[in-house]
Write a protein that holds these residues in place. Structure first.
Motif, PDB file in Angstrom:
ATOM      1  N   ASP A 156      -1.767  16.802 -39.791  1.00 13.39           N
ATOM      2  CA  ASP A 156      -1.179  16.790 -41.130  1.00 13.39           C
ATOM      3  C   ASP A 156      -2.227  17.126 -42.185  1.00 13.39           C
ATOM      4  N   ALA A 157      -1.791  17.167 -43.426  1.00 13.20           N
ATOM      5  CA  ALA A 157      -2.697  17.440 -44.550  1.00 13.20           C
ATOM      6  C   ALA A 157      -2.645  16.266 -45.512  1.00 13.20           C
ATOM      7  N   GLY A 158      -2.598  15.062 -44.947  1.00 12.66           N
ATOM      8  CA  GLY A 158      -2.391  13.863 -45.751  1.00 12.66           C
ATOM      9  C   GLY A 158      -3.651  13.234 -46.301  1.00 12.66           C
ATOM     10  N   ILE A 159      -3.536  11.942 -46.613  1.00 12.53           N
ATOM     11  CA  ILE A 159      -4.636  11.238 -47.302  1.00 12.53           C
ATOM     12  C   ILE A 159      -5.774  10.861 -46.371  1.00 12.53           C
ATOM     13  N   GLY A 160      -5.541  10.950 -45.052  1.00  8.80           N
ATOM     14  CA  GLY A 160      -6.605  10.641 -44.102  1.00  8.80           C
ATOM     15  C   GLY A 160      -6.826   9.149 -43.907  1.00  8.80           C
ATOM     16  N   ILE A 161      -7.659   8.843 -42.930  1.00 10.10           N
ATOM     17  CA  ILE A 161      -7.974   7.453 -42.588  1.00 10.10           C
ATOM     18  C   ILE A 161      -9.479   7.255 -42.686  1.00 10.10           C
ATOM     19  N   PRO A 162      -9.944   6.268 -43.440  1.00  7.53           N
ATOM     20  CA  PRO A 162     -11.388   6.017 -43.540  1.00  7.53           C
ATOM     21  C   PRO A 162     -11.997   5.734 -42.166  1.00  7.53           C
ATOM     22  N   SER A 163     -13.225   6.175 -41.970  1.00  7.53           N
ATOM     23  CA  SER A 163     -13.888   5.981 -40.674  1.00  7.53           C
ATOM     24  C   SER A 163     -13.983   4.499 -40.310  1.00  7.53           C
ATOM     25  N   SER A 164     -14.081   3.632 -41.312  1.00  7.29           N
ATOM     26  CA  SER A 164     -14.184   2.195 -41.057  1.00  7.29           C
ATOM     27  C   SER A 164     -12.895   1.610 -40.489  1.00  7.29           C
ATOM     28  N   GLU A 165     -11.766   2.342 -40.635  1.00  7.79           N
ATOM     29  CA  GLU A 165     -10.466   1.843 -40.184  1.00  7.79           C
ATOM     30  C   GLU A 165     -10.014   2.471 -38.862  1.00  7.79           C
ATOM     31  N   ILE A 166     -10.650   3.577 -38.484  1.00  7.08           N
ATOM     32  CA  ILE A 166     -10.196   4.363 -37.336  1.00  7.08           C
ATOM     33  C   ILE A 166     -10.033   3.526 -36.069  1.00  7.08           C
ATOM     34  N   ASN A 167     -10.978   2.634 -35.811  1.00  9.07           N
ATOM     35  CA  ASN A 167     -10.945   1.857 -34.565  1.00  9.07           C
ATOM     36  C   ASN A 167      -9.872   0.776 -34.556  1.00  9.07           C
ATOM     37  N   ASN A 168      -9.213   0.552 -35.697  1.00 10.23           N
ATOM     38  CA  ASN A 168      -8.232  -0.531 -35.785  1.00 10.23           C
ATOM     39  C   ASN A 168      -6.780  -0.072 -35.846  1.00 10.23           C
ATOM     40  N   ILE A 169      -6.566   1.223 -36.039  1.00 12.01           N
ATOM     41  CA  ILE A 169      -5.206   1.674 -36.380  1.00 12.01           C
ATOM     42  C   ILE A 169      -4.192   1.498 -35.254  1.00 12.01           C
ATOM     43  N   PHE A 170      -4.669   1.386 -33.994  1.00 17.57           N
ATOM     44  CA  PHE A 170      -3.740   1.215 -32.887  1.00 17.57           C
ATOM     45  C   PHE A 170      -3.494  -0.260 -32.550  1.00 17.57           C
ATOM     46  N   LYS A 171      -4.081  -1.164 -33.342  1.00 19.68           N
ATOM     47  CA  LYS A 171      -3.879  -2.586 -33.096  1.00 19.68           C
ATOM     48  C   LYS A 171      -2.558  -3.049 -33.699  1.00 19.68           C
ATOM     49  N   LYS A 172      -1.890  -3.927 -32.982  1.00 20.25           N
ATOM     50  CA  LYS A 172      -0.626  -4.472 -33.482  1.00 20.25           C
ATOM     51  C   LYS A 172      -0.825  -5.212 -34.802  1.00 20.25           C
ATOM     52  N   PHE A 173       0.084  -4.975 -35.728  1.00 23.95           N
ATOM     53  CA  PHE A 173       0.159  -5.643 -37.028  1.00 23.95           C
ATOM     54  C   PHE A 173      -0.967  -5.224 -37.984  1.00 23.95           C
ATOM     55  N   TYR A 174      -1.820  -4.280 -37.559  1.00 23.86           N
ATOM     56  CA  TYR A 174      -2.907  -3.853 -38.450  1.00 23.86           C
ATOM     57  C   TYR A 174      -2.385  -2.795 -39.414  1.00 23.86           C
ATOM     58  N   ARG A 175      -2.707  -2.964 -40.676  1.00 18.45           N
ATOM     59  CA  ARG A 175      -2.277  -2.001 -41.700  1.00 18.45           C
ATOM     60  C   ARG A 175      -3.486  -1.474 -42.458  1.00 18.45           C
ATOM     61  N   TYR A 210       2.259   9.369 -45.325  1.00 20.62           N
ATOM     62  CA  TYR A 210       0.871   9.281 -45.784  1.00 20.62           C
ATOM     63  C   TYR A 210       0.326  10.617 -46.276  1.00 20.62           C
ATOM     64  N   SER A 211       1.185  11.360 -46.964  1.00 19.82           N
ATOM     65  CA  SER A 211       0.777  12.617 -47.595  1.00 19.82           C
ATOM     66  C   SER A 211       1.259  12.627 -49.033  1.00 19.82           C
ATOM     67  N   SER A 212       0.483  13.234 -49.901  1.00 15.61           N
ATOM     68  CA  SER A 212       0.879  13.339 -51.313  1.00 15.61           C
ATOM     69  C   SER A 212       2.032  14.336 -51.436  1.00 15.61           C
ATOM     70  N   PRO A 213       2.775  14.298 -52.533  1.00 17.48           N
ATOM     71  CA  PRO A 213       3.987  15.121 -52.668  1.00 17.48           C
ATOM     72  C   PRO A 213       3.809  16.607 -52.382  1.00 17.48           C
ATOM     73  N   ASN A 214       2.654  17.162 -52.703  1.00 17.63           N
ATOM     74  CA  ASN A 214       2.467  18.605 -52.509  1.00 17.63           C
ATOM     75  C   ASN A 214       1.821  18.964 -51.174  1.00 17.63           C
ATOM     76  N   HIS A 215       1.592  17.974 -50.331  1.00 22.28           N
ATOM     77  CA  HIS A 215       0.909  18.239 -49.062  1.00 22.28           C
ATOM     78  C   HIS A 215       1.650  17.633 -47.866  1.00 22.28           C
ATOM     79  N   LYS A 216       2.972  17.632 -47.934  1.00 22.38           N
ATOM     80  CA  LYS A 216       3.744  17.062 -46.834  1.00 22.38           C
ATOM     81  C   LYS A 216       3.938  18.134 -45.754  1.00 22.38           C
TER      82      LYS A 216
END
Length: 226
Positions: free
Chosen positions: A158-177, A133-139
């Protein structure tokens, strides 16, 4: 629930089909070639090895996830040297991704007692996420390990693309992408859920903070046993 199951089966099928297809193509190319140069032999060998590792890793993740959820595995207690452990992780991922820029720091302790296999799974999952989840120049990934108030505090920044605040509470849920350009080709959505299950099983805590287009930091707090 039906949609979750449908999405899971669809994406799991995709994740299995991709390496299987690559293995079949490489195998057909080897079979149909009149002869192979040393370079081609090395290339096909590398491809077959990597794709087999992907299949094996996916199967192991699913199996371990089920075992942990059902408390069917035992938490091992071995002493590790934290610097050696981090450097070993870095060596493996630099070999897979030569453009991956790693840095690390440790303070307050040298060794502690933990389950090295489970800790290795945590490190591998978070490192792979940082790369994916990082662009080619920020891995990039900075790992820190500190002893704070009798707790081992691990941070993966990391220095990647980040996670929107609206998604933060869901990222540890099974099958959530998280919906982003890096997930268009399918993802089972087990990686971070797996990490959370691992940390819980190790009697620890995991949290995350992230800024879109700036990067993400995962923080893991584990008991310090020596």
């Amino acid at each position: 629930m039906f949609k979750l199951q449908y999405d899971f089966v669809t994406n799991l099928t995709h994740e299995f089909k991709t390496p299987v297809s690559v293995i079949k193509i490489a195998g057909n190319n080897i079979k149909s070639a009149a002869s192979l140069s040393a370079r081609e032999q090395q290339l096909y060998g590398k491809i077959l090895d990597e794709e087999a590792d992907k299949l094996n890793g996916l199967m192991n993740k699913l199996l371990a996830f089920t075992q942990i959820e059902n408390k069917a595995i035992i938490l091992n207690q071995d002493e590790i040297n934290i610097d050696d452990f981090i450097e070993s992780t870095i060596d493996v991922h630099k070999l897979k991704h030569p453009d991956f820029d790693f840095t690390y720091e440790t303070s307050g302790f040298t060794t502690f007692i933990t389950d090295p296999v489970l800790l290795g799974s945590l490190f591998d999952n978070l490192a792979e996420n940082a790369y994916k989840y990082s662009s080619p120049n920020h891995k990039k990934l900075h790992i820190s390990a500190r002893l704070i108030k009798d707790k081992v505090v691990l941070r993966f920044k990391d220095a990647g693309i980040g996670i929107p605040s609206s998604e933060i509470n869901n990222i540890f849920k099974k099958f959530y992408r998280v919906q982003n350009r890096y997930n268009q080709n399918g993802s089972v959505g087990l990686g971070l859920a797996f990490c959370k299950e691992l940390v819980n099983f190790m009697n620890g805590e995991i949290s995350v903070k992230s800024v879109v287009d700036k990067g993400t930091e995962f923080k893991i707090v584990l008991p310090y046993n020596n």
